[in-house]
Write a protein that holds these residues in place. Structure first.
Motif, short mmCIF file in Angstrom:
data_model
loop_
_atom_site.label_atom_id
_atom_site.label_comp_id
_atom_site.label_asym_id
_atom_site.label_seq_id
_atom_site.Cartn_x
_atom_site.Cartn_y
_atom_site.Cartn_z
N SER A 35 0.82 -1.20 0.00
CA SER A 35 0.00 0.00 0.00
C SER A 35 0.86 1.25 0.00
CB SER A 35 -0.87 -0.01 1.26
OG SER A 35 -1.17 1.30 1.64
N GLU A 36 0.36 2.32 -0.70
CA GLU A 36 1.12 3.55 -0.78
C GLU A 36 1.23 4.25 0.57
OE1 GLU A 36 0.45 5.85 -4.20
OE2 GLU A 36 0.76 7.75 -3.20
N SER A 37 0.24 4.03 1.45
CA SER A 37 0.23 4.77 2.71
C SER A 37 1.14 4.15 3.76
CB SER A 37 -1.19 4.84 3.25
OG SER A 37 -1.66 3.54 3.48
N GLU A 38 1.68 2.99 3.49
CA GLU A 38 2.52 2.34 4.47
C GLU A 38 3.92 2.16 3.90
OE1 GLU A 38 -0.47 -0.74 6.52
OE2 GLU A 38 -0.28 -0.90 4.38
N ILE A 39 4.90 2.03 4.77
CA ILE A 39 6.24 1.83 4.23
C ILE A 39 6.86 0.58 4.81
CG2 ILE A 39 6.70 4.28 3.88
CD1 ILE A 39 8.70 3.96 6.25
N HIS A 207 5.48 9.22 -2.00
CA HIS A 207 4.87 10.02 -0.94
C HIS A 207 5.01 11.48 -1.36
CE1 HIS A 207 4.43 6.79 2.12
NE2 HIS A 207 5.34 6.24 1.33
N LYS A 208 3.89 12.05 -1.79
CA LYS A 208 3.91 13.45 -2.25
C LYS A 208 3.66 14.36 -1.07
CE LYS A 208 1.16 16.28 -5.37
NZ LYS A 208 0.17 16.22 -6.44
N ILE A 209 4.58 15.32 -0.89
CA ILE A 209 4.49 16.21 0.27
C ILE A 209 4.36 17.65 -0.21
CG2 ILE A 209 5.81 17.10 2.27
CD1 ILE A 209 7.12 14.06 1.81
N ASN A 210 3.35 18.34 0.28
CA ASN A 210 3.22 19.75 -0.06
C ASN A 210 4.38 20.50 0.61
OD1 ASN A 210 2.58 22.43 -0.25
ND2 ASN A 210 0.42 22.17 0.29
N ALA A 211 5.25 21.10 -0.21
CA ALA A 211 6.49 21.68 0.32
C ALA A 211 6.38 23.17 0.60
CB ALA A 211 7.63 21.41 -0.68
N VAL A 212 5.15 23.64 0.76
CA VAL A 212 4.94 25.04 1.14
C VAL A 212 4.69 25.11 2.63
CG1 VAL A 212 3.51 27.10 0.78
CG2 VAL A 212 3.95 25.54 -1.12
N GLY A 213 5.37 26.05 3.27
CA GLY A 213 5.23 26.19 4.74
C GLY A 213 6.63 26.32 5.33
N THR A 214 6.68 26.35 6.64
CA THR A 214 8.01 26.46 7.26
C THR A 214 8.70 25.09 7.19
OG1 THR A 214 7.27 25.78 9.46
CG2 THR A 214 7.09 28.14 8.94
N GLU A 217 7.14 22.79 9.66
CA GLU A 217 5.79 22.33 9.25
C GLU A 217 5.91 21.20 8.22
OE1 GLU A 217 3.29 26.53 9.87
OE2 GLU A 217 4.07 26.01 7.89
N ILE A 218 6.82 21.38 7.30
CA ILE A 218 6.98 20.36 6.25
C ILE A 218 7.53 19.06 6.86
CG2 ILE A 218 8.19 19.79 4.09
CD1 ILE A 218 8.03 22.97 3.62
N PHE A 219 8.47 19.22 7.78
CA PHE A 219 9.03 18.00 8.39
C PHE A 219 7.96 17.22 9.16
CE2 PHE A 219 11.44 15.63 11.66
CZ PHE A 219 12.01 14.73 10.78
N GLU A 220 7.00 17.93 9.71
CA GLU A 220 5.92 17.21 10.43
C GLU A 220 5.06 16.37 9.47
OE1 GLU A 220 5.96 16.59 13.57
OE2 GLU A 220 7.71 17.88 13.65
N LYS A 221 5.12 16.69 8.18
CA LYS A 221 4.43 15.85 7.19
C LYS A 221 5.32 14.67 6.78
CE LYS A 221 2.54 20.03 5.16
NZ LYS A 221 2.70 20.90 3.99
N VAL A 222 6.62 14.86 6.92
CA VAL A 222 7.58 13.80 6.55
C VAL A 222 7.68 12.77 7.67
CG1 VAL A 222 10.04 13.35 6.11
CG2 VAL A 222 8.94 15.34 5.07
N ARG A 223 7.68 13.26 8.89
CA ARG A 223 7.95 12.40 10.05
C ARG A 223 7.13 11.10 10.08
NH1 ARG A 223 10.22 13.78 14.96
NH2 ARG A 223 9.75 16.00 14.83
N PRO A 224 5.79 11.19 9.87
CA PRO A 224 5.00 9.95 9.98
C PRO A 224 5.39 8.88 8.96
CG PRO A 224 3.58 11.90 9.81
CD PRO A 224 4.96 12.37 9.61
N ILE A 225 5.98 9.32 7.85
CA ILE A 225 6.38 8.34 6.82
C ILE A 225 7.46 7.42 7.37
CG2 ILE A 225 7.43 8.09 4.51
CD1 ILE A 225 6.21 10.89 3.87
N PHE A 226 8.35 8.00 8.19
CA PHE A 226 9.47 7.22 8.71
C PHE A 226 9.26 6.76 10.16
CE2 PHE A 226 11.38 9.82 5.33
CZ PHE A 226 11.87 8.79 4.54
#
Ligand SMILES: Nc1ncnc2c1ncn2[C@@H]1O[C@H](COP(=O)(O)OP(=O)(O)OP(=O)(O)O)[C@@H](O)[C@H]1O
Ligand SMILES: Nc1ccn([C@H]2C[C@H](O)[C@@H](COP(=O)(O)O)O2)c(=O)n1
Ligand SMILES: [Mg+2]
Length: 231
Positions: A35-39, A207-214, A217-226
């Protein structure tokens, strides 16, 4: 759903024997998700590759530094390796420099060889390969030479205007941080990188991440992936 798969190294019977494609000995088997949502969760000693994609100035290097700190990856930046090659005065240096100045892509064989050396000189098994693959040619050369596919692919999705602003403000003395080269880099990104992004999206690895923000903020979208990975 979990499933256990064998290394893809056997698919590349004509590739050179390396630390990474000796399948039977070093990196035999790793876990992956469908699944795309899991790693996948790597076991110690299993090669775990993350490709980091995004346009110029989208924040790849910045986020890689945070992932390294939080999750203990080794950061391998293709652009940094090429710049190091230029600085070393190697035989390839002047061709690499003119290619980068023109906003174009260096031949895959050169880049993959540098990435391979860097990975082989590391004791780590978790790698962030930043700014690579930039083209389908890059992607295929990696698979052939390293004998592996990425476990995860991050794509930092950023509007062009924001990328241009960030690059022009970067102030690190890079020869390609000027408006003319940035325009060319954006054209090349549109032409050559999208097929790679689509390829991994179709395989459920993107995993597409919206890269707008501080940055945070962006790292908080990355963190759950790992998050399933321990440091
Ligand atoms: N979220 C953000 N907001 C504002 N500025 C940022 C953000 N993330 C990174 N930057 C800044 O933008 C510039 C480009 O970031 P970075 O070098 O990480 O991009 P990159 O994707 O690696 O670019 P390139 O492909 O050109 O190497 C840097 O000066 C960085 O400090
Ligand atoms: N796979 C790659 C990665 C980088 N290059 C060249 C061309 C880029 O414009 C330049 C800088 O890379 P960056 O630091 O922005 O990731 O290096 C390449 O040819 N192939
Ligand atoms: Mg970078």
């Amino acid at each position: 759903m979990w499933r256990r798969v064998a290394s893809v190294s056997h698919l590349f019977s004509h590739s050179k024997s390396t630390k990474f494609n000796q399948g039977a000995s070093t990196f035999k088997i790793w876990e992956t998700f469908t699944s795309e949502s899991e790693i996948p969760t790597p076991s110690k000693g299993s090669l775990f590759v993350t490709f980091v994609l995004g346009g110029p100035g989208s924040g790849k290097g910045t986020q890689c530094a945070k992932i390294v700190e939080a999750f203990g990856f080794t950061h391998v930046s293709a652009g940094d390796l090429l710049r190091r090659e230029i600085a070393s005065g190697s035989a390839y240096g002047s061709v690499i420099l003119s290619t980068i100045r023109e906003g174009k892509i260096v031949p895959s064989q050169v880049t993959v060889e540098l990435i391979q050396k860097e990975m082989e000189s590391s004791d780590n098994y978790k790698f962030l390969i930043d700014g690579f693959p930039r083209s389908e040619e890059n992607r295929k050369a990696f698979e052939k030479t390293i004998g592996a596919e990425p476990d995860v692919v991050l794509f930092f999705d950023c509007p062009e205007q924001e990328m241009v602003k960030r690059v022009l403000n970067r102030n690190q003395g890079r020869v390609d941080d000027n408006i003319d080269t940035i325009k060319k880099r954006l054209e090349i990104f549109d032409e050559l990188n999208w097929p790679v992004i689509n390829y991994y999206s179709q395989r459920g690895k993107l995993h597409k991440i919206n890269a707008v923000g501080t940055v945070d903020e962006i790292f908080e979208k990355v963190r759950p992936i790992f998050a399933p990975l321990s440091k």
